[in-house]
Each structure stands twice: as structure tokens, then as C-alpha cells.
Design an enzyme around this catalytic site. Structure first.
Site, mmCIF file in Angstrom:
data_model
loop_
_atom_site.group_PDB
_atom_site.id
_atom_site.type_symbol
_atom_site.label_atom_id
_atom_site.label_comp_id
_atom_site.label_asym_id
_atom_site.label_seq_id
_atom_site.Cartn_x
_atom_site.Cartn_y
_atom_site.Cartn_z
ATOM 1 N N CYS A 2 -19.131 15.270 4.421
ATOM 2 C CA CYS A 2 -20.412 14.587 4.311
ATOM 3 C C CYS A 2 -20.733 14.176 2.876
ATOM 4 O O CYS A 2 -20.153 14.685 1.934
ATOM 5 C CB CYS A 2 -21.515 15.500 4.806
ATOM 6 S SG CYS A 2 -21.165 16.176 6.419
ATOM 7 N N GLY A 28 -19.238 9.984 5.457
ATOM 8 C CA GLY A 28 -19.719 10.388 6.776
ATOM 9 C C GLY A 28 -20.411 9.226 7.453
ATOM 10 O O GLY A 28 -21.335 8.642 6.892
ATOM 11 N N ASN A 101 -22.627 19.718 2.432
ATOM 12 C CA ASN A 101 -21.284 19.170 2.595
ATOM 13 C C ASN A 101 -20.307 20.336 2.562
ATOM 14 O O ASN A 101 -20.292 21.097 1.601
ATOM 15 C CB ASN A 101 -20.984 18.194 1.457
ATOM 16 C CG ASN A 101 -19.509 17.789 1.376
ATOM 17 O OD1 ASN A 101 -18.993 17.533 0.294
ATOM 18 N ND2 ASN A 101 -18.828 17.716 2.501
ATOM 19 N N GLY A 102 -19.522 20.461 3.618
ATOM 20 C CA GLY A 102 -18.539 21.539 3.654
ATOM 21 C C GLY A 102 -18.510 22.206 5.006
ATOM 22 O O GLY A 102 -19.019 21.667 5.997
ATOM 23 N N TYR A 257 -7.866 10.787 -0.480
ATOM 24 C CA TYR A 257 -8.487 9.917 0.511
ATOM 25 C C TYR A 257 -10.018 9.843 0.448
ATOM 26 O O TYR A 257 -10.592 8.747 0.441
ATOM 27 C CB TYR A 257 -8.068 10.377 1.917
ATOM 28 C CG TYR A 257 -8.855 9.773 3.058
ATOM 29 C CD1 TYR A 257 -8.739 8.421 3.365
ATOM 30 C CD2 TYR A 257 -9.722 10.548 3.826
ATOM 31 C CE1 TYR A 257 -9.469 7.861 4.415
ATOM 32 C CE2 TYR A 257 -10.449 10.000 4.881
ATOM 33 C CZ TYR A 257 -10.321 8.655 5.168
ATOM 34 O OH TYR A 257 -11.040 8.109 6.197
HETATM 35 O O1 LIG Z 1 -2.611 9.315 10.078
HETATM 36 P P1 LIG Z 1 -4.042 9.025 10.390
HETATM 37 O O2 LIG Z 1 -4.624 10.077 11.264
HETATM 38 O O3 LIG Z 1 -4.252 7.649 10.915
HETATM 39 O O4 LIG Z 1 -4.877 9.186 9.042
HETATM 40 C C1 LIG Z 1 -4.557 8.603 7.826
HETATM 41 C C2 LIG Z 1 -5.170 7.237 7.688
HETATM 42 O O5 LIG Z 1 -6.609 7.302 7.845
HETATM 43 C C3 LIG Z 1 -7.244 6.895 6.652
HETATM 44 O O6 LIG Z 1 -7.676 5.555 6.728
HETATM 45 P P2 LIG Z 1 -9.146 5.107 7.182
HETATM 46 O O7 LIG Z 1 -9.066 3.976 8.133
HETATM 47 O O8 LIG Z 1 -9.944 6.285 7.648
HETATM 48 O O9 LIG Z 1 -9.905 4.672 5.855
HETATM 49 P P3 LIG Z 1 -9.611 3.676 4.650
HETATM 50 O O10 LIG Z 1 -10.114 2.314 5.055
HETATM 51 O O11 LIG Z 1 -10.419 4.258 3.537
HETATM 52 O O12 LIG Z 1 -8.165 3.660 4.336
HETATM 53 C C4 LIG Z 1 -6.199 7.043 5.579
HETATM 54 O O13 LIG Z 1 -6.461 6.147 4.508
HETATM 55 C C5 LIG Z 1 -4.934 6.665 6.300
HETATM 56 O O14 LIG Z 1 -4.818 5.263 6.392
HETATM 57 N N1 LIG Z 2 -18.183 17.219 6.673
HETATM 58 C C1 LIG Z 2 -19.142 18.033 6.353
HETATM 59 O O1 LIG Z 2 -19.419 18.261 5.177
HETATM 60 C C2 LIG Z 2 -19.851 18.682 7.505
HETATM 61 C C3 LIG Z 2 -21.079 19.521 7.201
HETATM 62 C C4 LIG Z 2 -21.423 20.459 8.348
HETATM 63 N N2 LIG Z 2 -20.387 21.447 8.550
HETATM 64 C C5 LIG Z 2 -21.674 19.669 9.622
HETATM 65 O O2 LIG Z 2 -20.876 19.687 10.523
HETATM 66 O O3 LIG Z 2 -22.657 18.985 9.702
HETATM 67 MG MG LIG Z 3 -6.467 4.193 5.429
#
Ligand SMILES: O=P(O)(O)OC[C@H]1O[C@H](OP(=O)(O)OP(=O)(O)O)[C@H](O)[C@@H]1O
Ligand SMILES: NC(=O)CC[C@H](N)C(=O)O
Ligand SMILES: [Mg+2]
Length: 503
Positions: A2, A28, A101-102, A257
Site C-alpha cells: 500500500c 495499491g 503499509n505492510g 518493482y
Molecule cells: O510474472 P508476473 O506474475 O506476471 O509478474 C511480474 C510482472 O508484473 C509486473 O508488471 P505490472 O503489469 O504489474 O506493472 P508495470 O506496468 O509497473 O510493469 C512486473 O513488472 C512484471 O512485468
Molecule cells: N499491501 C499492504 O501494505 C497491505 C496492508 C494491510 N495488510 C492490508 O491488507 O490492508
Molecule cells: Mg511489468
């Protein structure tokens, strides 16, 4: 993962918090919320959806006050119900709101203690509600009508004693001010900044520095692992180390990421760290395949772009944007169900055939987690006429669940779990696959701040820095967070009693 923000100023903060939330939206996409405070009143608006969909003009007008917190949610516990959207509130003591967040790894045990010993009621399955109630209970122990900074720091210390896992939190205490604290392992990020105005100093706390810079705040520093900070209603800043033996173990996956490249985390530029990831990835390709026949490097937008650019540069081949991204589709990895994730990859990315036809292409992504993206994208590259499709990941194989705030709860869903590089290569349909080595990834980040000695590397090596993650815990997490269990829970909680929440 988050996004959280907190702001105290000399004018209404509603718009500024909204703006900051749009900047941390990438952390998020499921729900968003803002709580503000004016005098002894709190005002809340939260719901499921993106920031731009949750707040209409009438909601913004009702969010009064010069102090507030905001949250955008990517659930890792409980359900996706809007009642678990944050900030969360408890009336006792003082009236407290919190955004987190966490993920807490001892939530089950704390839930039991809160009920049996602290006699506190929890209305949801959210671990953040647990964190809020532990903090509230520990504040109650001060037993004072008028709080002082020391009482709040003592409560944060007690939170550190009781809670395990990853947590960066911002809270509002009516009549007192804004509080922020970070887990003693420094897993989740948190920074604060300052802005000088004609009326005086204003403070902002956020998950990422990019939220500060977008709002004209100057980054002061990271909140240290275990540290608590308070900005009281007079605008005074108080800081205190609330943990015994804190240590910094920032989550490596933030750098790979989650974070925006224009953020500075734990004194490391995420952008530069990603460039270095590209350098070492290219070195590995050159080492393992010196006489390669790669014609072109193509990134998989968005996140891999920075690393891919550097891979192309170091390999001495062309960099081409062969996939166009639909700007109206968000991040697929943080979407809640596999069906939606799979469908969204094709909606999100489209190939420009001429960059593929008859060529040996090296596709670069920041990571391969479930393999959803790589599988689809490699097929798209072949459909577009590529001769050979090679694939490189700027992160090492993701083989273990995350328990600190990333919704990767089961090994089953991780394509590299229990598999060799060759097996993953075959499964995603690539002609060759390269993964970054873990020591190289660590070094790519660490060079930015040599003071950092250790990281949360759990998704790559199964080492959990909090030392409390047992096989039994992981098995329970896998059961509770499977797609089927999540959708059952979402239905069950659809009608939960909620705080009054302007709709
Ligand atoms: O193997 P997977 O489970 O597919 O996960 C990895 C992929 O997911 C994310 O992209 P995402 O579309 O979430 O976001 P981005 O546009 O920031 O790259 C990450 O950048 C990879 O491309
Ligand atoms: N990704 C997160 O930081 C999640 C915060 C919290 N554990 C929730 O589920 O809302
Ligand atoms: Mg991606």
C-alpha cells in the site's frame, strides 16, 4: 504494497493528500481513503477503487481540517471489502485513525490477545485493524487526558514489542497530532519532508519520496527503522528511536518493482539501482553467451524500462519500444485474481510487429513472479513474427512467498518455485532465459548506500528477517490467501457494519 501519506499544514490538507495519493497509486489500486482532523472531529471518505474514482467533489468538501492521512490499498490480509479500506478508526482512547503499509506475521496471536486480555473489539479480518488496536491499547495505558510526546513514543515502543512483520504506519490522534512509525527491521519504506510557507512549516510523511517532491516538500530523510515521529498540533516535530536493536533490511522487491524510479528510498535512488541492475544483467548475458545473436532489446513496460535500457547499452544492441502500453490499464501484478491478471496483460500491452518480424529479440522484464506476463508476452512476440525470443529478468527467480506486504502467499503460484531456470524457460516458452544473480541485485541497490548491510531478500532465498516465519504459518497463509478463499471472504464481508462513511 500500500501507499500511505500524512500531512500537517496551515491550511486544509484534503486536496494535498488526494494529490499525494495519486502519486503513490502504483502501490495499491484496490481501495483508497482519506481521514482528516479538525479540532476534535475526524472526517472520513474511503471506498474500493482508484483514487480518482473514490473522491468526488462532495467528499472532498467534507474532508475538513489542516491535518490528515491517506491510504491506497493492495490487500495482503482480510478481504477486499470497502470496510477494510483504510484509514481505519477507533474511538478509544482519544479518537485514533491509522493507515498501514505492510503485513503483520503474528496477526493471529495478536487478535486473540486483543480479544481476551485487552478487551478490544475487532470488526474486520484486517491486520491493520490489529495494528491500530495494539497502538490504541498501548496509548490507553498512559491513562492520561492530555498526552505528551513521551507517552506516544512509549506506545510505539510497545507496538514494536508486540508486533512482528512489516509495518510503516501513519496515524492521527485527535487533540494531539500526526504520528508515524516504521518497523524495527526497516522492511517497509517511509520518508518525511518539510515545506516552508508564509504561515510556517508544514510536514509530510509518505511511503515514497516522489510524493513529497510532487507536492513541493523537501525530503528531510527516511524514518529510521523502529523510529517514531510526531508532529503535534502546534506544528512541532518530535522524533525518537522506539525500538531496541533496530536494523535496516529494506525490501529488495521495492527496488525491483514496487517503487517509482524517481523515488529515493533508504538513501538509494531507485532509478540508479535499476540502471545498475541492467548493467549486471548484461554482464551475465555476455559471460554466459559471449557470441549471442541478439538483434534488439525490448522492454516490457512499464517497470523494466530503466533496466532494459542499460542492458541494451551494455550489450551494444538497439533498444526498441516494441510493446505499447495502454495508459488506462494499471499494474497487472497487484490485481487481485489470476483471471483478471491474465486478461489484463493483453489489454495492457500490444506489439508493434515491425520491431519483431524476423528478429532475435531479447525481452527484458524487472521480474518473473507468477509468469503471467512473460508467458503472454513471449507468445505475442512470436505472433508478431520474431525469429527467436530470449528473455531476461532483472531480478533473480522468485521462489518463496512474501509475508511482509506483498500478496504472494503461496509457493504453488510462483513459477520458479522448485524449478530450474531451464524448466521456467520451457514453461514460459522462451528460447533462452537469463536471471539476475542475487548477490548482483543486492550490490546494485547497496552501491547507492553502502551503509546498508542487509536486505529483506525473502522472496528470493526464503530467509525471513523477523525470524518468526514457520512452515506452519506459511501453510496457513497459503490456505487463507488462495484465490478461492479470498473471493469467499469478499462475499462474506460485503455487508459488514462500517464506520459512518460518506458515500
Ligand atoms: O510474472 P508476473 O506474475 O506476471 O509478474 C511480474 C510482472 O508484473 C509486473 O508488471 P505490472 O503489469 O504489474 O506493472 P508495470 O506496468 O509497473 O510493469 C512486473 O513488472 C512484471 O512485468
Ligand atoms: N499491501 C499492504 O501494505 C497491505 C496492508 C494491510 N495488510 C492490508 O491488507 O490492508
Ligand atoms: Mg511489468
Amino acid at each position: 504494497m500500500c501507499g500511505i501519506v500524512g500531512l500537517t499544514g496551515h491550511q486544509p490538507v484534503n486536496q494535498a493528500i488526494y494529490d499525494a495519493l495519486t502519486v503513490v497509486q502504483h502501490r495499491g489500486q484496490d481501495a483508497a481513503g482519506i481521514m482528516t482532523c479538525e479540532g476534535d472531529r475526524l472526517f472520513l471518505r474511503k471506498s474500493n477503487g482508484l483514487v480518482r474514482d473514490v473522491f468526488a467533489a462532495e467528499h472532498m468538501l467534507r474532508l475538513r481540517g489542516n491535518m490528515g492521512i491517506g491510504h491506497c490499498r493492495y490487500p495482503t490480509a482480510g478481504s477486499s471489502s470497502s470496510s477494510e479500506a483504510q484509514p481505519l478508526y477507533t474511538n478509544s482512547p482519544y479518537g485514533i485513525a491509522l493507515a498501514h503499509n505492510g503485513n503483520l506475521t503474528n496477526a493471529g496471536e495478536l487478535r486473540e490477545l486483543l480479544y481476551r486480555e485487552d478487551l478490544r473489539h475487532l470488526n474486520t479480518d484486517s491486520d491493520s485493524e490489529i495494528l491500530l488496536n495494539v497502538f490504541a491499547h498501548e496509548l490507553q495505558r498512559a491513562g492520561k487526558l492530555k498526552l505528551e510526546a513521551g507517552d506516544i513514543f512509549a506506545a510505539v515502543s510497545a507496538v514494536h514489542h508486540r508486533c512482528r512483520g512489516g509495518y510503516a504506519a501513519v496515524a492521527l490522534i485527535t487533540g494531539y497530532g500526526l504520528v508515524a512509525f516504521r518497523d524495527p527491521w526497516g522492511i517497509r519504506p517511509l520518508v518525511f519532508g518539510v515545506r516552508e510557507t508564509e504561515q510556517g512549516r508544514e510536514y509530510m510523511v509518505a511511503s515514497e519520496s516522489v510524493a513529497l517532491s510532487a507536492l513541493g516538500f523537501e525530503l528531510v530523510r527516511d524514518v529510521a527503522p523502529g523510529e517514531g515521529i510526531i508532529i503535534d498540533s502546534e506544528g512541532q516535530l518530535h522524533t525518537h528511536q522506539c525500538a531496541e536493536g533496530p536494523s535496516a533490511n529494506p525490501c529488495l522487491f521495492e527496488f525491483v518493482y514496487f517503487a517509482r524510479p524517481d523515488s529515493i528510498m533508504d538513501d538509494v535512488s531507485v532509478y540508479k539501482a535499476r540502471l545498475r541492475m541492467g548493467d549486471t544483467l548484461a554482464e551475465k548475458i555476455n559471460r554466459e553467451w559471449p557470441d549471442n545473436d541478439i538483434d534488439v532489446v525490448i522492454p516490457i513496460p512499464d517497470t523494466s524500462r530503466t533496466a532494459a535500457l542499460q542492458v541494451a547499452f551494455q550489450l551494444g544492441v538497439k533498444y526498441r519500444e516494441g510493446f505499447m502500453k495502454n495508459r488506462y490499464i494499471g499494474r497487472t501484478f497487484i490485481m487481485p485474481g489470476q483471471k483478471q491478471r491474465k486478461k489484463s496483460v493483453r489489454q495492457k500491452l500490444n506489439a508493434i510487429d515491425l520491431e519483431f518480424r524476423g528478429k532475435n529479440v531479447l525481452l527484458v522484464d524487472d521480474s518473473i513472479v507468477r509468469g503471467t506476463t512473460s508467458r503472454e508476452i513471449i507468445q505475442m512476440a512470436r505472433d508478431a513474427g520474431a525469429k527467436n525470443v530470449y528473455f531476461a529478468s532483472a531480478a533473480p527467480p522468485v521462489r518463496y512467498p512474501n509475508v511482509y506486504g506483498i500478496d504472494m502467499p503461496t509457493t504453488d503460484e510462483l513459477i520458479a518455485h522448485g524449478r530450474s531456470t531451464e524448466e521456467v524457460c520451457e514453461l514460459i516458452g522462451a528460447d533462452r532465459l537469463f536471471y539476475q544473480d542475487l548477490p548482483d541485485l543486492v550490490e546494485a541497490v547497496r552501491i547507492g548506500n553502502p551503509g546498508l548491510k542487509t536486505f529483506d531478500t525473502s522472496v528470493f532465498d526464503g530467509h525471513y528477517v523477523t525470524g518468526d516465519v514457520s512452515e506452519e504459518y506459511l501453510a496457513r497463509l497459503a490456505r487463507e490467501r488462495s484465490d478461492a478463499a479470498k473471493s469467499k471472504k469478499d462475499n462474506q464481508y460485503r455487508g459488514v457494519i462500517d464506520l459512518h462513511n460518506a458515500s
